[in-house]
Design an enzyme around this catalytic site. Structure first.
Site, mmCIF file in Angstrom:
data_model
loop_
_atom_site.group_PDB
_atom_site.id
_atom_site.type_symbol
_atom_site.label_atom_id
_atom_site.label_comp_id
_atom_site.label_asym_id
_atom_site.label_seq_id
_atom_site.Cartn_x
_atom_site.Cartn_y
_atom_site.Cartn_z
ATOM 1 N N GLU A 76 0.842 -1.203 0.000
ATOM 2 C CA GLU A 76 0.000 0.000 0.000
ATOM 3 C C GLU A 76 0.877 1.253 0.000
ATOM 4 O O GLU A 76 2.097 1.189 0.124
ATOM 5 C CB GLU A 76 -0.913 0.029 1.228
ATOM 6 N N ARG A 96 -5.665 1.472 12.903
ATOM 7 C CA ARG A 96 -4.354 1.790 12.338
ATOM 8 C C ARG A 96 -4.563 2.803 11.214
ATOM 9 O O ARG A 96 -5.695 3.060 10.787
ATOM 10 C CB ARG A 96 -3.690 0.534 11.770
ATOM 11 N N ASN A 98 -4.451 4.149 7.310
ATOM 12 C CA ASN A 98 -4.672 3.511 6.008
ATOM 13 C C ASN A 98 -4.339 4.525 4.915
ATOM 14 O O ASN A 98 -3.236 5.050 4.872
ATOM 15 C CB ASN A 98 -6.105 2.980 5.890
ATOM 16 N N GLU A 107 -9.022 -5.110 11.900
ATOM 17 C CA GLU A 107 -9.780 -6.225 11.333
ATOM 18 C C GLU A 107 -10.939 -5.708 10.490
ATOM 19 O O GLU A 107 -11.929 -6.400 10.289
ATOM 20 C CB GLU A 107 -10.295 -7.130 12.456
ATOM 21 N N ASN A 159 -10.425 4.796 1.541
ATOM 22 C CA ASN A 159 -9.485 4.660 0.429
ATOM 23 C C ASN A 159 -9.736 5.752 -0.596
ATOM 24 O O ASN A 159 -10.644 6.570 -0.453
ATOM 25 C CB ASN A 159 -9.628 3.283 -0.234
ATOM 26 N N ASP A 182 -10.188 0.707 -4.317
ATOM 27 C CA ASP A 182 -9.107 0.833 -3.336
ATOM 28 C C ASP A 182 -8.423 2.185 -3.554
ATOM 29 O O ASP A 182 -9.102 3.186 -3.770
ATOM 30 C CB ASP A 182 -8.146 -0.345 -3.454
#
Length: 293
Positions: free
Chosen positions: A21, A104, A106, A124, A151, A202
């Protein structure tokens, strides 16, 4: 009719990432970077010398931006950290959800003003656990809440429009943005609805013509949308789970695309997790530096 192009690029790097990523490129240093989020690794590649390094980080990280010739800023689990280019030292710049063990960092992107839009999500992919923040000169402002898988953060060339998607919903949102500050100026609205299409939207970039290039996770393609939101081209990729594109090379003639190997059958999909490069004919555009002070 949407044009489809068979992959005619190359494997840029065949180090397999679990969740590749956050690709990016600095034309001043000719440095390419990307992350393996779940393994807390930063990958660095000099486009000219081909020198490569893999940096182990103390926590999961997902995106990076240039600050100046001496520093980068990295989006990590607990906030934004300055990264010293020469020593590799990390120092906290701005905390983001530091006490939330569920989330977290992204997707992220620097706006023309120098502001950084940085997102969080559940480790998760917990429903609605994430958010998107605006960070400028160390000040952190939450601008969108209850996002499951944020995203496709990117901006129009004039800085007046921002885009993002919740990959769980698969509707690319458009929002008016103050070109001077990078802050939203009005409510978001649906720009492109792909909820009925296979795969998930994404990471994305917006090129110099205002066209959006989106990696479609699970569908193995890089999608090209024009300024009206029409899907005009699909570039096939040799991996089912592409994650994010970035322009690379000082002439911007190449585009790189990261991918994931998580939950992939490597026997059936030997390129899963590799990083690819291809020529798309897009008008290249590079992210500006983050304005730290």
């Amino acid at each position: 009719m949407t044009a489809e192009t068979v992959f005619e690029g190359r494997i840029l790097v065949n180090d397999r990432t679990t969740l590749g990523e956050g690709p990016g490129y600095d034309p001043n240093s000719d440095q390419i970077w990307w992350f393996d989020i779940l393994n807390s690794k930063l990958h660095l590649l000099n486009a000219s010398s081909r020198d490569r390094r893999i940096v182990s980080l103390p926590e999961m990280a997902s995106a990076m931006a240039v600050v100046d010739e001496r520093r980068h800023v990295i989006a990590m689990e607990t906030g934004l950290y300055f990264h010293d280019v020469s020593t590799g030292a990390l120092s906290l710049h701005a905390a983001i959800e530091p006490d939330n063990a569920v989330t977290r960092s992204n997707d992220a992107r620097v706006h023309q003003s120098g502001a950084f839009w940085v997102s969080t999500m559940g480790k998760e992919a917990e429903d609605q656990a994430g958010a998107i923040y605006h960070v400028l000169a160390g000040k952190v402002t939450k601008i969108f809440d209850k996002v499951s898988i944020p995203n496709a953060i990117c901006f129009s060339p004039d800085g007046a429009t921002g885009y993002f998607v919740d990959s769980r919903i698969n509707k690319l949102m458009r929002v008016p943005v103050d070109a001077e500050t990078g802050l939203p100026e009005g409510p978001e609205e649906v720009f492109i609805d792909t909820s009925k299409m296979p795969g998930a939207m994404d990471g994305a970039i917006c090129d110099g013509d205002g066209h959006i290039w989106n990696a479609r996770f699970g569908a193995g393609v890089l999608d090209h949308y024009d300024t009206s939101g029409k899907l005009v081209a699909r570039f096939q990729l040799p991996a089912r789970q592409p994650t994010c594109p970035a322009f690379i090379g000082r002439d911007g003639g190449w585009m790189m695309v990261t991918s994931a190997s998580r939950d992939a059958d490597i026997i059936e999909e030997p390129n899963a997790g590799f990083t690819f490069a291809l020529v798309t004919g897009a008008n290249p555009r590079f992210d500006p530096a983050y304005r730290a002070f």
